[in-house]
Design a protein around this motif. Structure first.
Motif, short mmCIF file in Angstrom:
data_model
loop_
_atom_site.label_atom_id
_atom_site.label_comp_id
_atom_site.label_asym_id
_atom_site.label_seq_id
_atom_site.Cartn_x
_atom_site.Cartn_y
_atom_site.Cartn_z
N VAL A 42 0.90 -1.10 0.08
CA VAL A 42 0.36 -0.46 0.38
C VAL A 42 0.51 1.36 -0.32
N LEU A 43 0.74 2.07 -1.66
CA LEU A 43 1.91 3.32 -0.93
C LEU A 43 0.24 4.01 -1.24
N TRP A 44 0.52 5.13 -0.41
CA TRP A 44 -0.70 5.50 -0.38
C TRP A 44 -0.73 7.02 -0.86
N ALA A 45 -1.83 6.92 -1.91
CA ALA A 45 -2.42 8.18 -2.43
C ALA A 45 -0.67 9.29 -2.71
N GLU A 46 -0.51 10.30 -2.09
CA GLU A 46 0.25 11.58 -2.34
C GLU A 46 2.15 10.70 -1.57
N ASP A 47 1.76 9.95 -1.16
CA ASP A 47 3.13 8.89 -0.18
C ASP A 47 3.21 8.45 -1.21
N GLY A 48 3.27 8.11 -2.94
CA GLY A 48 3.46 7.32 -4.10
C GLY A 48 3.15 8.74 -5.05
N PRO A 94 14.83 1.92 -3.85
CA PRO A 94 14.05 1.30 -4.94
C PRO A 94 12.86 2.19 -5.14
N ILE A 95 12.13 2.00 -6.67
CA ILE A 95 10.83 2.43 -7.21
C ILE A 95 9.70 1.32 -6.28
N GLU A 96 10.42 0.16 -6.14
CA GLU A 96 9.66 -1.63 -5.88
C GLU A 96 9.68 -1.50 -4.24
N GLN A 97 10.15 -0.62 -3.61
CA GLN A 97 9.96 -0.54 -2.15
C GLN A 97 9.63 0.72 -1.39
N TRP A 98 9.60 1.01 -2.48
CA TRP A 98 8.44 2.54 -2.34
C TRP A 98 7.74 2.53 -0.91
N ALA A 99 6.71 1.49 -0.63
CA ALA A 99 5.65 1.40 0.08
C ALA A 99 6.31 1.23 1.10
N LEU A 100 7.27 0.12 1.20
CA LEU A 100 7.57 -0.24 2.63
C LEU A 100 8.57 0.97 3.42
N ALA A 101 8.89 1.50 2.36
CA ALA A 101 9.97 3.07 2.78
C ALA A 101 8.38 4.49 3.93
N ALA A 120 -5.95 8.36 8.27
CA ALA A 120 -5.03 8.89 8.53
C ALA A 120 -3.49 8.12 9.13
N ILE A 121 -4.12 6.87 9.46
CA ILE A 121 -3.03 6.08 9.91
C ILE A 121 -2.08 6.21 9.11
N ASN A 122 -0.36 5.98 9.80
CA ASN A 122 0.43 6.09 9.50
C ASN A 122 0.46 6.65 7.60
N ALA A 123 0.49 7.83 6.90
CA ALA A 123 0.60 7.93 6.28
C ALA A 123 1.11 9.48 5.69
N LEU A 124 2.16 9.41 4.95
CA LEU A 124 3.27 10.65 5.08
C LEU A 124 1.72 12.47 5.39
N GLY A 125 0.72 11.65 3.95
CA GLY A 125 0.33 13.18 3.62
C GLY A 125 -0.99 13.34 4.55
N SER A 126 -0.45 12.54 5.37
CA SER A 126 -1.59 12.85 6.74
C SER A 126 -0.41 13.21 8.11
N PRO A 166 1.21 5.51 -13.11
CA PRO A 166 0.80 4.89 -12.41
C PRO A 166 0.31 5.02 -11.68
N ILE A 167 -0.61 4.41 -10.70
CA ILE A 167 -2.28 4.22 -9.96
C ILE A 167 -0.95 4.22 -8.87
N MET A 168 -1.85 4.99 -7.23
CA MET A 168 -1.52 4.95 -5.91
C MET A 168 -2.57 3.96 -5.51
N SER A 169 -2.37 3.88 -4.22
CA SER A 169 -3.70 3.06 -3.01
C SER A 169 -4.43 4.83 -2.78
N PRO A 170 -5.90 4.73 -3.00
CA PRO A 170 -6.51 3.58 -2.53
C PRO A 170 -7.27 4.01 -4.57
N TYR A 171 -6.63 3.33 -5.40
CA TYR A 171 -6.65 4.24 -6.73
C TYR A 171 -6.52 5.60 -7.11
N TRP A 172 -6.19 6.01 -7.07
CA TRP A 172 -5.34 7.44 -6.79
C TRP A 172 -3.83 8.08 -7.40
#
Length: 444
Positions: free
Chosen positions: A46-52, A90-97, A144-150, A412-418
């Motif tokens: 899950v790479l959330w919205a603005e976080d990606g 690496p882009i594949e690890q952006w969600a985890l990072a 909001a939990i654990n989202a950099l955008g929040s 590219p599409i980020m979660s939640p289809y954003w």
């Protein structure tokens, strides 16, 4: 006697610092745990919205350009700045990072809040509860939990508490100045903090020098926000109407009820044969009660009752933080996270003397009841935790398309289809469109 006093202060300071660090770790783990409980793959998928979107911007342009660019018509400094360490991976690890960095931020805020509370003189229990509230409150788990955008929510929470609790140490006042500047450069709602500083100054709880520094930091950030709002290529639509105000008022009691997950405010059937409908003006009634309560506490405690003033300020600030974004557009659950947190903090601080006198088993029993009531809401909502789409799969899809034709433009599409509407309303370089020439660098 002096050496003994100094030694006691040193030991007390070390103890506070150690507990603060431990709480920071606990808060970060809880933040990640709620996401993981919602979906076992969320931490890596899950790479959330603005976080990606923001790290993507850095790959298309550069860090300074992306950090200074408006988003939704205003500056959003902290999430933009935190996009840089994510973009390094690496882009594949952006969600985890992004998820690990968000947990680290939640931990840092928890540690700061704990120190603010303990230095003010609140009990250990209340200080711990205040520190963990942003990561354990049911409202946080909706989106909001654990989202950099929040992350602006965490900034508003910790900065508000830092101002109303006050600090006797010069070093901590400077930390508050930095927090104030960062908050104002991240969210325009920081304007609410200026009256809080004024109240603390007039009551003698904040020295003139430090009040001026904190207020100056806020003003600098707010001037930058105003300049961006008036010059943004795509300004934020502002429309204050009777409908938006009513929507805000109706959302206040609904948000408060999230402290008792499962309760709702609306028409419902009672034993299947009866229908009960709430009073249509319930929202405005609750808003009125909160406003009157806040003003009464502020006036009654002005001269000597510091705790009453703190509670009153938190109640009124919560109303203001929810009103500003809701009144200029449609009410959203995100706009009520900070109000709910501040109202919860107000209740904890108000109960601090009672908790101080209570037997440990009474407090433990209350905690057990709260944990039992909140437990079903511990996992983050499906909306927040479900990969939509899974990030690693999305990366592979984009790479496959670009390998077939490097001259193409992908999205590219980020979660939640954003973002919605394929990014319409977003300006370059903060736009999901990315040339395959850039994607090609990720492949090689």
């Amino acid at each position: 006697m002096v050496p003994d006093v100094e030694q006691h202060r040193s030991v007390s300071g070390r103890s506070t610092a150690l507990i603060a660090v431990a709480l920071g770790v606990i808060a970060g783990v809880i933040s990640l745990l709620r996401l993981w409980l919602g979906d076992r793959s969320a931490l890596t998928e899950v790479l959330w919205a603005e976080d990606g979107l923001f790290p993507l911007c850095i790959h298309k342009a550069d860090f300074l350009t992306c950090t200074a660019q408006p988003f939704a018509g205003y500056l959003l400094l902290l999430p933009r700045a935190l996009a840089w360490p994510v973009s390094v991976f690496p882009i594949e690890q952006w969600a985890l990072a992004a998820n690990l960095l968000a947990a680290l931020l939640a931990g840092g805020v928890a540690a700061l809040v704990y120190v603010f509370a303990r230095r003010y003189g609140l009990t250990l229990f209340v200080s711990v509860a205040l520190a963990l509230l942003p990561v354990i409150a049911p409202m946080s788990g909706l989106e909001a939990i654990n989202a950099l955008g929040s992350s602006y929510m965490l900034l508003l929470y910790v900065t508000t508490l830092g101002i109303v609790l006050g600090q006797p140490s010069r070093a901590w006042w400077w930390i508050l100045v930095i927090l104030a500047l960062l908050t104002a450069l991240t969210i325009p709602s920081a304007v609410v903090l200026l009256p809080l500083v004024l109240v603390q100054l007039l009551r003698g709880r904040m020295a003139g020098l430090y009040a001026g520094l904190v207020a100056g930091a806020l003003v600098i950030g707010l001037i930058a926000q105003a300049w961006v709002a008036f010059t943004a290529e795509t300004p934020r639509p502002v429309s204050v109407t009777a409908e938006t105000l009513s929507s805000w008022a109706d959302s206040v009691p609904i948000s408060l009820l999230t402290y008792a997950p499962g309760l709702s405010l609306g028409e419902y059937s009672f034993f299947s044969n009866f229908t009960l409908t709430p009073f249509s003006g319930t929202g405005w009634l609750v808003v009125g009660v909160l406003m009157v309560l806040g003003v009464i506490l502020l006036v009654r405690g002005w001269s000597d009752a510091d705790r009453q003033v703190i509670v009153g300020l938190l109640v009124l600030a919560g109303l203001a933080f929810g009103l500003i974004p809701s009144a200029i557009g449609d009410a959203n659950n995100r706009y009520f996270v900070v109000p709910v947190l501040l109202w919860g903090a107000a209740l904890l601080i108000a109960l601090d003397p009672v908790i101080r006198r209570s037997r440990w088993w009474v407090t433990a029993l209350v905690v057990a009841v709260v944990v039992a009531v909140w437990w079903p809401a511990l996992p983050a909502s499906w909306y927040r935790s479900t990969p939509a789409p899974p990030w690693t799969q999305e990366v592979e899809r984009v790479k496959a398309v670009c390998v077939s034709d490097p001259s193409l433009m992908e999205r590219p599409i980020m979660s939640p289809y954003w973002p919605p509407n394929w990014g319409d309303g977003l300006d370059e370089p903060t736009h999901p469109n990315i040339p395959c020439t850039t994607v090609y660098r990720w492949i090689s």
